[in-house]
Design a protein around this motif. Sequence first.
Motif: not given
Length: 209
Positions: A165-179, A204-209
């Motif tokens: 997440m620290a290195l590649f967050a913009p490249l990782i689809p929201a649903d697959y990012r650590a939450i 997961s992506g929707a819950m990120q916001t």
Amino acid sequence: MVAGATGLVGREVLAALSADRLYRAIHVVGRRAPETHDARVRFHAVDFGRLPALPAVDDVFIALGTTIKVAGSRAAFRAVDHDAVLALARQARGSGATRLAVVSAMGADAHSRIFYNRVKGETEHDLRQLGYETLVIARPSLLVGDRASLDQPTRMGERFGQLGMALFAPLIPADYRAIAASRVATAMVRALAAGKPGTQVLLSGAMQT
């Protein structure tokens, strides 16, 4: 009612509920009492394999879960992530609860060849049959949070997830990012408070916001 309040997500659910005044009482069920200063919290020690009669409630939050490694076997894992979840939800529904929020997992699929995903999917399917007016299913990706304070070891996957997440967050689809567990809890509490009829799946992506 909150089940799993001493776990990563359940602890955050209890904190979110304690932060507002929506409920007159918050019943916590589990093997260990949570740390809280909220006078509305009432703890009920239970064995999820043999549930006693529990108080009637309106809303239910279930954040029970383990891993096959911790449980010791596939059967023991299923006993927690399916049987205990379903038993509590069924009993609460029979006592009058109308809204339920539960933590599932990304990839939950009752027909999956992966045992973990299949159990999660079967649990979701069986919960849908209980007749709750509102059912919120949270499907987080890799969960991160303060496991040390829960006397839980940090999982290797979490370390890589946080690094990624620290290195590649913009490249990782929201649903697959650590939450963060706190984001999952907040999303569950807000969704149940909204009371949308039917089943709502929170990815997961929707819950990120």
